[in-house]
Motif scaffolding. Sequence first.
Motif, PDB file in Angstrom:
ATOM      1  N   HIS A 557       0.829  -1.210   0.000  1.00 54.46           N
ATOM      2  CA  HIS A 557       0.000   0.000   0.000  1.00 54.46           C
ATOM      3  C   HIS A 557       0.863   1.259   0.000  1.00 54.46           C
ATOM      4  O   HIS A 557       0.588   2.214  -0.739  1.00 54.46           O
ATOM      5  CB  HIS A 557      -0.923  -0.009   1.222  1.00 54.46           C
ATOM      6  CG  HIS A 557      -1.823   1.185   1.303  1.00 54.46           C
ATOM      7  ND1 HIS A 557      -2.755   1.485   0.335  1.00 54.46           N
ATOM      8  CD2 HIS A 557      -1.920   2.174   2.236  1.00 54.46           C
ATOM      9  CE1 HIS A 557      -3.395   2.603   0.661  1.00 54.46           C
ATOM     10  NE2 HIS A 557      -2.900   3.040   1.805  1.00 54.46           N
ATOM     11  N   MET A 558       1.945   1.254   0.823  1.00 50.88           N
ATOM     12  CA  MET A 558       2.777   2.454   0.926  1.00 50.88           C
ATOM     13  C   MET A 558       3.574   2.709  -0.346  1.00 50.88           C
ATOM     14  O   MET A 558       3.661   3.845  -0.829  1.00 50.88           O
ATOM     15  CB  MET A 558       3.714   2.340   2.134  1.00 50.88           C
ATOM     16  CG  MET A 558       3.018   2.576   3.464  1.00 50.88           C
ATOM     17  SD  MET A 558       4.167   2.919   4.818  1.00 50.88           S
ATOM     18  CE  MET A 558       4.952   1.330   4.997  1.00 50.88           C
ATOM     19  N   LEU A 559       4.180   1.646  -0.901  1.00 54.86           N
ATOM     20  CA  LEU A 559       5.056   1.844  -2.064  1.00 54.86           C
ATOM     21  C   LEU A 559       4.350   1.589  -3.392  1.00 54.86           C
ATOM     22  O   LEU A 559       4.682   2.224  -4.402  1.00 54.86           O
ATOM     23  CB  LEU A 559       6.282   0.925  -1.941  1.00 54.86           C
ATOM     24  CG  LEU A 559       7.137   1.125  -0.686  1.00 54.86           C
ATOM     25  CD1 LEU A 559       8.355   0.210  -0.731  1.00 54.86           C
ATOM     26  CD2 LEU A 559       7.567   2.570  -0.544  1.00 54.86           C
ATOM     27  N   ALA A 566       1.766   9.425  -5.825  1.00 58.42           N
ATOM     28  CA  ALA A 566       2.528  10.652  -5.583  1.00 58.42           C
ATOM     29  C   ALA A 566       3.507  10.923  -6.714  1.00 58.42           C
ATOM     30  O   ALA A 566       3.687  12.068  -7.154  1.00 58.42           O
ATOM     31  CB  ALA A 566       3.270  10.539  -4.254  1.00 58.42           C
ATOM     32  N   ALA A 567       4.163   9.854  -7.231  1.00 58.75           N
ATOM     33  CA  ALA A 567       5.115  10.019  -8.328  1.00 58.75           C
ATOM     34  C   ALA A 567       4.421  10.506  -9.590  1.00 58.75           C
ATOM     35  O   ALA A 567       4.939  11.368 -10.320  1.00 58.75           O
ATOM     36  CB  ALA A 567       5.829   8.694  -8.593  1.00 58.75           C
ATOM     37  N   ASP A 568       3.228   9.985  -9.864  1.00 59.28           N
ATOM     38  CA  ASP A 568       2.496  10.400 -11.061  1.00 59.28           C
ATOM     39  C   ASP A 568       2.094  11.877 -10.955  1.00 59.28           C
ATOM     40  O   ASP A 568       2.250  12.649 -11.905  1.00 59.28           O
ATOM     41  CB  ASP A 568       1.257   9.524 -11.224  1.00 59.28           C
ATOM     42  CG  ASP A 568       0.477   9.858 -12.482  1.00 59.28           C
ATOM     43  OD1 ASP A 568       0.985   9.599 -13.579  1.00 59.28           O
ATOM     44  OD2 ASP A 568      -0.636  10.399 -12.350  1.00 59.28           O
ATOM     45  N   MET A 649       2.596  17.922  -0.856  1.00 52.75           N
ATOM     46  CA  MET A 649       2.901  16.517  -1.150  1.00 52.75           C
ATOM     47  C   MET A 649       3.903  15.963  -0.147  1.00 52.75           C
ATOM     48  O   MET A 649       3.782  14.812   0.306  1.00 52.75           O
ATOM     49  CB  MET A 649       3.440  16.366  -2.574  1.00 52.75           C
ATOM     50  CG  MET A 649       3.826  14.934  -2.918  1.00 52.75           C
ATOM     51  SD  MET A 649       4.266  14.717  -4.635  1.00 52.75           S
ATOM     52  CE  MET A 649       2.651  14.860  -5.380  1.00 52.75           C
ATOM     53  N   ALA A 650       4.902  16.787   0.223  1.00 53.04           N
ATOM     54  CA  ALA A 650       5.880  16.329   1.209  1.00 53.04           C
ATOM     55  C   ALA A 650       5.212  16.035   2.543  1.00 53.04           C
ATOM     56  O   ALA A 650       5.533  15.041   3.214  1.00 53.04           O
ATOM     57  CB  ALA A 650       6.982  17.381   1.374  1.00 53.04           C
ATOM     58  N   ASP A 651       4.259  16.871   2.952  1.00 54.33           N
ATOM     59  CA  ASP A 651       3.552  16.643   4.212  1.00 54.33           C
ATOM     60  C   ASP A 651       2.719  15.370   4.166  1.00 54.33           C
ATOM     61  O   ASP A 651       2.664  14.610   5.146  1.00 54.33           O
ATOM     62  CB  ASP A 651       2.653  17.846   4.522  1.00 54.33           C
ATOM     63  CG  ASP A 651       3.449  19.084   4.904  1.00 54.33           C
ATOM     64  OD1 ASP A 651       4.627  18.932   5.274  1.00 54.33           O
ATOM     65  OD2 ASP A 651       2.891  20.193   4.834  1.00 54.33           O
TER      66      ASP A 651
END
Length: 710
Positions: A557-559, A566-568, A649-651
């Motif tokens: 789930h995390m990766l 998030a990467a997209d 996004m970082a948060d």
Amino acid sequence: GESPAPSPSSAFERDFATIKEGCDAILRAIREVDEAALPTVPPPKPAKGQKTKLRMEGSGVAGIKGSKESRDAAAKAAGIKQPMTAFFIFSQEQRAMLIERRPELRTNISAVGKLMGERWRKMSDEEKFPYAIKAEEARREYEIAATKAEEEAHAAAKAREEAEMAALAQERADAEAKKAEAAAALEREMAEAAEKGIILQVYGAGRKPRKPNQSSLKSHKRRHFRMHPKGIGIVCARPEGLPPGTYIQDYLGELYSPWRWFERQDAIKKREPDKELPDFFNITLERPAEDAAGHDVLFVEAAHRCTFASRLSHSCAPNCQTVGVAVADQTDQNLDQNLGQNNLDQTADPPRTKLSIAQYTTRHVSYGEELCWNYSCVTESEKEYRAAICLCSSTTCKGAFLDYAGSSAFTAVMNVRHNFLDRNALLIRACSEPLTAADRARLATAGIKSAALTMPGERTPSGERVECPEWLIKWASLTLEYIEMEKELLPAALTAKPIDGIVYDAGFAAATAAGVVATRISNLVVTLDKIKYVMRQPGQNRAPFLRHLSDGEVVDHMLGDILKRAADTFARRVGVKAGLPFFGGRGARNSGAEAKMPAAVGQREGDAMRFILGVLAKPPREFTPREASQTLEACSRKIRELGAVHCAMADLLLLYARTTHWCTPEAYTGFQSPPVRLVPLPKDKLGRRDRRLKDANDGGDAEGTTVQIP
């Protein structure tokens, strides 16, 4: 001279004097209107869509004569089109030539318009000048035609107005003639009666004469001033009144379990979505906490099958009160035996009892006084609360006959100690922590026992009732733990400062807190009943509502989900329009440190993107949950270094990286409840004939409505 009247000495006398003065003024105005025979019935409203002003009747008259609004309205009524601008004249001329060269654009209007616009923007002022001349000529022609149409429209409107005024004058003259003729006939009739020795009296202008022994009230048509009605009510008809503690009536009606009652309310809202307030004929029948089976709730619907007790109006200063009572079951075979022994035989089985709701007076009720009670209803809808205007007229009126569950008194502690995150944490605890003896003791002390904590209609092979799933009992205990804490903290929160304009003292705050706690416990029992209804469906899953994810599910789930999304998003934000698919996704050859970035991506953004792609290139099974959290936190730092534009996004990545408990809802089987049958009240049957026709066309029932609740 006369001595002045003594001034009122109490607040009650002052209020009574003010009310009496207002009533006297209203009655005096009614008498003056009656004596002058003035019409007080308002004229009928025009039909929907019908306009009353002359300028709205399609006459072409609007605004001040000579204004642009007036000319445009007259031109539109005469069918004169607005003049085209220079661009539209150009487009009209060029469109035919363009379609001739490119036939495929014949049906593509938007593409043709786009090409015309591009050509027009590229043209110089000299090239546009001929079309501007043509547009000016078209405008002048339109002005001439519109002015002429305006003159004709105003002339026609004036002629119609003169005709209407002449017709109105003739109508008034005819009415005056009829009035004079009726007065002459009345004089002749009175003269003939006088010759016979009969004296006639006349009440109201234009009325027929009547004999003196006939009531003047019947001979004069009363003109009413409408005041807001309270609806149907009950008044005391006993001349000596009713003393305190007098039994009024049992509050009877149809019984509904909580889950069925709320399905019924959903069906009513579905059938009548625009209805501001539901019909308040219902009441809750609550099993007392002291009962062996504990607290329970049923809903009594007294709209159709009922006694007159359900027709008492609400008052903020009531003279009646509803009380839950235990009534001996007349069908109990042991009843006569127990009564005959005067209950001295302790070995005899106690008589069975039935719970009922009775109404009693709380003070002396005078002859003609209305019987009222406090509804004590709480709504979660602010719209219902604002529409529930109280008309009791008491000096202690709250302004509404409903209490709002979203008011500060209900949320002063909840917003701080039981918010959305707290409630979810409580649910996770219930699904993961064991049920203890302390939990059962807490529930039993509050009166939540077998009635609320067992599955209806289910028994073990030995005949004992089946308990609810342990996670559900644990959830009820943890929720009750918060309710007990709220009871302790709420009085201090209410007395700290005025809330909703109300200043609470210690006694008022304690009473309010007790009322809030009682509402919370009742709502808890209702919620348990709804959950049990779902749990007892055939083949239903009774596992805890939330289950913890395994280590593999957490890493995936995390990766595989969070970081991938998030990467997209990050790729599209920094200039890669195709997003993550541009790099080929997980495990692609151009993923990781050697991934090539588009020219639009900066050096620092490219480095961060390569770092994330390198993580996504590795299989999730190579990570433990702790390593996956550390990796997410590293990605968060990389993105945060790029500046404030990426801080959100970082948060989010940091929030997920530091999450310690991961869970997911269990899968439950969906089902459909039996249809809800609704029968309208008599007051709602005014348009029954029209609904019968509609229902007949739809194949439905003319008297009732069946609503399916998924």
